[in-house]
Design an enzyme around this catalytic site. Structure first.
Site, PDB file in Angstrom:
ATOM      1  N   LEU A  15       5.240  72.010  11.160  1.00 16.04           N
ATOM      2  CA  LEU A  15       5.958  72.516   9.991  1.00 16.04           C
ATOM      3  C   LEU A  15       6.266  71.441   8.960  1.00 16.04           C
ATOM      4  CD1 LEU A  15       8.540  75.005  11.548  1.00 16.04           C
ATOM      5  CD2 LEU A  15       6.494  75.538  10.241  1.00 16.04           C
ATOM      6  N   GLU A 141      13.298  61.794  14.318  1.00 18.04           N
ATOM      7  CA  GLU A 141      12.568  63.054  14.444  1.00 18.04           C
ATOM      8  C   GLU A 141      12.234  63.293  15.911  1.00 18.04           C
ATOM      9  OE1 GLU A 141       8.177  64.974  13.503  1.00 18.04           O
ATOM     10  OE2 GLU A 141       8.734  63.072  12.563  1.00 18.04           O
ATOM     11  N   LYS A 190      14.096  86.490  11.376  1.00 19.21           N
ATOM     12  CA  LYS A 190      14.375  86.569  12.815  1.00 19.21           C
ATOM     13  C   LYS A 190      13.843  85.363  13.603  1.00 19.21           C
ATOM     14  CE  LYS A 190      16.231  89.728  14.029  1.00 19.21           C
ATOM     15  NZ  LYS A 190      17.696  89.983  14.078  1.00 19.21           N
ATOM     16  N   CYS A 381     -12.401  47.391  10.244  1.00 15.90           N
ATOM     17  CA  CYS A 381     -12.439  47.224  11.706  1.00 15.90           C
ATOM     18  C   CYS A 381     -13.854  47.504  12.220  1.00 15.90           C
ATOM     19  CB  CYS A 381     -11.381  48.102  12.368  1.00 15.90           C
ATOM     20  SG  CYS A 381     -11.032  47.634  14.086  1.00 15.90           S
ATOM     21  N   HIS A 507      -6.645  46.360   9.569  1.00  8.80           N
ATOM     22  CA  HIS A 507      -6.435  47.709   9.024  1.00  8.80           C
ATOM     23  C   HIS A 507      -5.504  47.652   7.806  1.00  8.80           C
ATOM     24  CE1 HIS A 507      -8.338  50.186  12.206  1.00  8.80           C
ATOM     25  NE2 HIS A 507      -8.074  49.134  12.965  1.00  8.80           N
ATOM     26  N   GLU A 509      -5.091  49.743   5.524  1.00  5.78           N
ATOM     27  CA  GLU A 509      -4.536  51.053   5.150  1.00  5.78           C
ATOM     28  C   GLU A 509      -3.091  51.224   5.599  1.00  5.78           C
ATOM     29  OE1 GLU A 509      -6.845  51.870   9.090  1.00  5.78           O
ATOM     30  OE2 GLU A 509      -6.924  50.516   7.366  1.00  5.78           O
TER      31      GLU A 509
END
Length: 535
Positions: A15, A141, A190, A381, A507, A509
């Site tokens: 979600l 979370e 509901k 990589c 990496h 990113e």
């Protein structure tokens, strides 16, 4: 005192709990608060490092070398704070720690149980992230969906934390789905009611409910959920599906999300300064240019396997006022015979990380096509290793060049195990992980992009450039443009006389941000844009 916010999810998974948590982190940071974030994952793996990308998506690596859930990438990109090993906890890690303590005799005389021993381990982890980051607010979370058996110890631990720190220092946010039934043309509350009831049955009363929906909700929906779920009316907040995830903080703040959170926690802080973020979102919506980037990989069926790479490409596009169109290309479908047809429309080629021999020859064919046709190329990589193999075979004349990972009997392993690595090494958590320094050679593409000689980037690999082939590859025109400070490890290679042809062992990113793109991605997308305009 540190404030603790817990984000749970109900009805269905996926979600956007992570985006909600990350958006709240951005909003609170924009109010001048120091924020830390973490994810509690209910799976029994110690970490996601050995999980298939098809199962889990990418593995996100922190500065200190923790292999973590991809949601931590969202946290870092939104909050722009480096997270650490205390930012991701799994059920597997909890039981690993508890059982090791039991074997050492730390529970001597006690029957080891879920409560208090397992929940205490979880609580200590949550408290530690606040202590080690000196945060004003810790956002946690909890993975999975309320009702899952495996997430119950995490919920119980957060209930205990709320009791220990006081209700004025803890807050529960519950993200649920409000489905729209086209047959009756109405939204249904509901599922949310049942999800909240399930959460309440575990001793947790949510303070704020975030309603995930695809279309705007009618006012009676908010009133009904407020009444039946026992929350204040302004604590029921809409979260509509957006075309760009970086709009989420602005959309949530229209419902006074951060103001409600601060009020419920008794935090006095100025209104958030979102001017830079708003300007970035406006720029995203009005990009005049387009560029096609071919991403050749082995996990393209699940785009989350390359989530940070895709986001870093988009970040560079935002900076360059360019819409980056990613062409997802399965390397297993590429051969020497069809590579020109597969890659004919791209303006730039990127080959990201991965493990194993499947699809490798298709990557080699793609890199050769880019090199021979002067198409901007960026290897990350595994992508760098593919570039070294391709160059060795087709330029340096080492026809059987390969990696020891793909052919352990190969005579010319231009890529091979790093020192201390072998097939006998246990697979979990044993790669070269986390941030390492690199020294850049001046006058190279790398130096042009970074603008400095010394950098630090995050790694996740077991194989490296074989130093036995340094001379032959350098003599044939491949520039070894980045080395470890002691000169022992080749970290980057390039063809310097090209607009952009770079391979990096690390990496980059993981350090890109939507409002601060990584310099290598900016350089690559910029070169690809210029190539596309001149085709």
């Amino acid at each position: 005192m540190t404030k603790y916010i817990f984000v749970t999810g109900g009805v269905v998974s996926g979600l956007g709990k992570g985006i909600t948590a990350a958006s709240l982190g951005r909003l609170l940071k924009a109010r001048g608060l120091k924020v830390a974030a973490q994810k509690l994952d209910p799976y029994i793996n110690v970490d996601p490092g050995t999980m298939s990308p098809y199962q889990h998506g990418e593995v996100y690596v922190t500065e200190d070398g923790a292999e973590t859930d991809l949601d931590l990438g969202h946290y870092e990109r939104f909050i722009d704070e480096d997270l650490n090993k205390y930012s991701n906890l799994t059920t597997g890690k909890v039981y690993w720690n508890v059982l090791n303590k039991e074997r050492r005799g730390e529970y001597l005389g006690s029957t080891v149980q879920v409560i208090p021993h397992v929940t205490s381990e979880i609580k200590n982890f949550v408290y530690n992230v606040g202590k080690h980051s000196d945060a004003d607010v810790v956002i946690t979370e909890i993975g999975g969906t309320i009702g899952d058996i495996e997430s119950q110890p995490f919920i119980e631990a957060t209930r205990q934390i709320s009791l220990e720190v006081g209700r004025e220092n803890s807050l529960f946010i519950h993200v649920t789905l409000v489905p729209y039934l086209h047959g009756s043309d109405e939204h249904k509350t509901k599922p949310t009611q049942h999800s909240v009831k399930e959460l309440q049955g575990m001793g947790v009363n949510p303070n704020i409910i975030i309603l995930r929906c695809d279309e705007p909700l009618e006012k009676p929906i908010f009133d009904k959920i407020s009444l039946f779920c026992n929350v204040k009316k302004d604590c029921v907040i809409e979260n509509i599906t957006l075309p760009n995830l970086y709009e989420a903080p602005l959309m949530l703040e229209k419902s006074n999300f951060s103001s409600v959170v601060c009020r419920e926690l008794g935090i006095k802080a100025p209104m958030p300064d979102l001017s830079e973020w708003t300007e970035m979102v406006d720029r995203i919506k009005s990009r005049p240019y387009k560029v096609r980037i071919g991403l050749v990989g082995k996990y393209v069926a699940l785009h989350d396997a390359y989530l940070s790479v895709a986001e870093a490409l988009r970040h560079a596009g935002y900076y360059l006022n360019t819409h980056v169109k990613i062409e997802w290309i399965d390397s297993e479908q590429i051969t020497d015979e069809n590579v020109s047809e597969k890659l004919k429309d791209i303006d730039g080629l990127i080959v990201p990380g991965g493990f194993g021999g499947r699809g490798i020859e298709g990557m080699v064919s793609s890199v050769r096509f880019a090199r021979e046709n002067n198409i901007p190329f960026f290897g990350i990589c595994l992508g760098m290793q593919i570039a070294v193999i391709e160059y060795s075979r087709n330029v340096a004349g080492i026809k059987d060049a390969n990696s020891g990972e793909f052919d352990e009997n190969c005579k010319n392993k231009v890529i091979d195990f790093m020192p201390g690595q072998s097939n006998e090494v246990a697979k979990g958590g044993t790669l070269r992980l986390g941030a390492y320094p690199c020294e850049i050679v001046q006058g190279t593409t790398m130096y042009r992009c970074y603008g400095k000689k010394s950098i630090s980037e995050r790694h996740r690999h077991r194989y490296e450039f074989n130093n036995d082939y340094r001379k032959v590859l350098s003599d044939s025109g491949l520039t070894l443009s980045g080395l470890s400070p002691d000169g022992n490890l080749v970290e980057t290679v390039e063809i310097t006389d090209r607009p952009f042809y770079v391979g990096v062992q690390y990496h980059p990113e993981f350090k890109s941000r939507p409002n601060k793109p990584h310099p290598l991605f900016s350089g690559f997308v910029g070169a690809s844009l210029a190539y596309g305009k001149n085709k």
